[in-house]
Scaffold this active site. Structure first.
Site, PDB file in Angstrom:
ATOM      1  N   TYR A  77       0.849  -1.227   0.106  1.00 16.02           N
ATOM      2  CA  TYR A  77      -0.105   0.155  -0.092  1.00 16.02           C
ATOM      3  C   TYR A  77       0.760   1.371   0.052  1.00 16.02           C
ATOM      4  CZ  TYR A  77      -4.555  -2.169   1.117  1.00 16.02           C
ATOM      5  OH  TYR A  77      -5.437  -2.855   1.132  1.00 16.02           O
ATOM      6  N   ASP A 108     -12.023  -9.350   4.723  1.00 13.14           N
ATOM      7  CA  ASP A 108     -13.257  -9.431   4.118  1.00 13.14           C
ATOM      8  C   ASP A 108     -13.856 -10.879   4.029  1.00 13.14           C
ATOM      9  OD1 ASP A 108     -13.003  -6.519   3.272  1.00 13.14           O
ATOM     10  OD2 ASP A 108     -14.097  -7.060   1.395  1.00 13.14           O
TER      11      ASP A 108
HETATM   12  C1  IPM Z   1     -10.236  -1.489   4.198  1.00 11.39           C
HETATM   13  C2  IPM Z   1     -10.405  -0.948   2.834  1.00 11.39           C
HETATM   14  C3  IPM Z   1      -9.350  -0.140   2.475  1.00 11.39           C
HETATM   15  C4  IPM Z   1      -8.050  -0.774   2.406  1.00 11.39           C
HETATM   16  C5  IPM Z   1      -9.259   0.624   0.999  1.00 11.39           C
HETATM   17  C6  IPM Z   1     -10.924   1.663   0.870  1.00 11.39           C
HETATM   18  C7  IPM Z   1      -8.095   1.516   0.699  1.00 11.39           C
HETATM   19  O1  IPM Z   1     -10.579  -1.842   1.945  1.00 11.39           O
HETATM   20  O2  IPM Z   1     -10.097  -0.610   5.078  1.00 11.39           O
HETATM   21  O3  IPM Z   1     -10.120  -2.699   4.393  1.00 11.39           O
HETATM   22  O4  IPM Z   1      -7.694  -1.576   1.550  1.00 11.39           O
HETATM   23  O5  IPM Z   1      -7.305  -0.702   3.376  1.00 11.39           O
HETATM   24 MN    MN Z   2     -10.535  -3.998   3.013  1.00  9.64          MN
END
Ligand code: IPM
Ligand code: MN
Length: 368
Positions: free
Chosen positions: A141, A249
């Site tokens: 990231y 997720d």
């Molecule tokens: C999360 C989200 C974020 C991430 C995005 C919106 C940048 O998916 O908080 O999990 O990838 O960290």
């Molecule tokens: Mn996420």
């Protein structure tokens, strides 16, 4: 207790669910004699539209001065074709970095009576109670430079981790395991990635400092499979940024909906940012149907981790459980029976329950 809370509604349903957190916190303040003051600032697409940047300096400054920050969600199709530096997500990554919020805690616990809402078999998810400790300010990231070369025909994303960055998150993982059931799963891809090899070495080195914690290493692909075939085997999972994003997720299906999962992002000084795991859900934004539970539970985590208000945090969690037990649910939860409600109604039910608990008279007796 007097606290200054900065609200960053962001985009889409973020704007709706942040109000739910505020209403519930006002109920807590009223019942437990606290003074919470709220100040709202822009982030993400909303900030791009108003100020031409996803993270204005005024927002960063306000967050730095706050006792805690609540964030809704960022993003939406409106800004999808923007160049990378003008994407709403940049605002979120920027505030995580600016506050050095390296430790992202994502608890995943099925609510009883909602287990049948999970697409997984009830006997598989029953009893699951795990915590994902995700590194939040390093890895892919934050690689530099992330760029396109060769007229856009090749791309570069870099994955950098320092020993210090890994050590501090691994410590958080061990400490969380000590406070829970004493089991830590470190997830990596050490059969391929150099960063994962260092990660695994550090976990091995740290083991001796935490003799009361049992540690195992699991490759991320296997972890993804085990999470949905046997989620009860996990207590605490510690992992790097991108793996943690994906696994959290995935783990949300255990609870029946991503709309139920809260998260806490913490730095070394205890200033925290609290946000739902879900995104801005542009498809349902503005309709008043979003599930406010993840945001409300994030507010509970704020009370617990930033303000040490454990009783108040527990009351919020109990209220959510009670409202769900009474059969109320938003549209994201797939249950055959029950009482379908919108964001405002769900919020009011939870806030009313909190008030009724403390006043020991059931204002919401018609519901419970
Ligand atoms: C999360 C989200 C974020 C991430 C995005 C919106 C940048 O998916 O908080 O999990 O990838 O960290
Ligand atoms: Mn996420």
């Amino acid at each position: 207790m007097k606290k200054r809370i900065v609200l960053l509604p962001g985009d889409g349903i973020g704007k709706e669910v942040i109000n739910s957190a505020k209403d519930v916190l006002n109920a807590i303040a009223e019942e437990y004699n606290h003074t919470f003051s709220f100040e709202s600032h822009e982030i993400g697409g909303a900030a791009i539209d108003l100020y031409g940047t996803p993270l204005p300096e005024t927002t960063v400054d306000a967050c730095k001065q706050a006792d805690a920050v609540l964030l809704g969600a960022v993003g939406g199709p409106k800004w999808d074709s923007n160049p990378s530096h003008l994407r709403p997500e940049r605002g979120l990554l920027g505030i995580r970095k600016a506050l050095d919020l390296y430790a992202n805690l994502r608890p995943i616990k099925g609510f009883k009576n909602l287990l049948h809402a999970s697409p997984l078999k009830e006997e598989v998810v029953s009893g699951s109670d795990l915590l994902i400790v995700r590194e939040l300010t390093g890895g892919l990231y934050f690689g530099t430079p992330s760029e396109r070369r060769d007229n856009g025909n090749s791309v570069v994303d870099t994955l950098v981790y320092s020993r210090q960055e890994i050590e501090r998150i691994v410590d958080k993982g061990f400490q969380a395991a000590q406070q829970r059931r004493g089991h830590l799963t470190s997830v990596d891809k050490a059969n391929v990635l150099e960063s994962s090899k260092l990660w695994r070495e550090i976990v091995e080195e740290k083991k001796a400092q935490y003799p009361d914690v049992a540690v195992e290493h699991v490759l991320v692909d296997a972890a993804a499979m085990k999470l949905i075939t046997n989620p009860t085997q996990f207590d605490v999972i510690v992992t790097e940024n991108l793996f943690g994003d994906i696994l959290s997720d995935e783990a949300s299906v255990i609870t029946g909906s991503l709309g139920m999962l809260p998260s806490a992002s913490l730095n070394e000084n205890g200033v925290g940012l609290y946000e739902p795991v879900h995104g801005s859900a542009p498809d349902i934004a503005g309709k008043g149907v979003a599930n406010p539970v993840a945001m409300i539970l994030s507010a509970a985590l704020m009370l617990r981790y930033s303000f040490q208000l454990n009783d108040e945090a527990n009351v919020i969690e109990d209220a959510v459980q009670a409202v769900l037990d009474a059969g109320f649910h938003t549209g994201d939860i797939q249950v055959p029976e029950g009482r379908l409600v919108g964001t405002a109604e769900m919020t009011k039910l939870i806030a009313d329950y909190i008030k009724s608990q403390n006043a020991s008279k059931c204002i919401a007796s018609c519901y419970f």
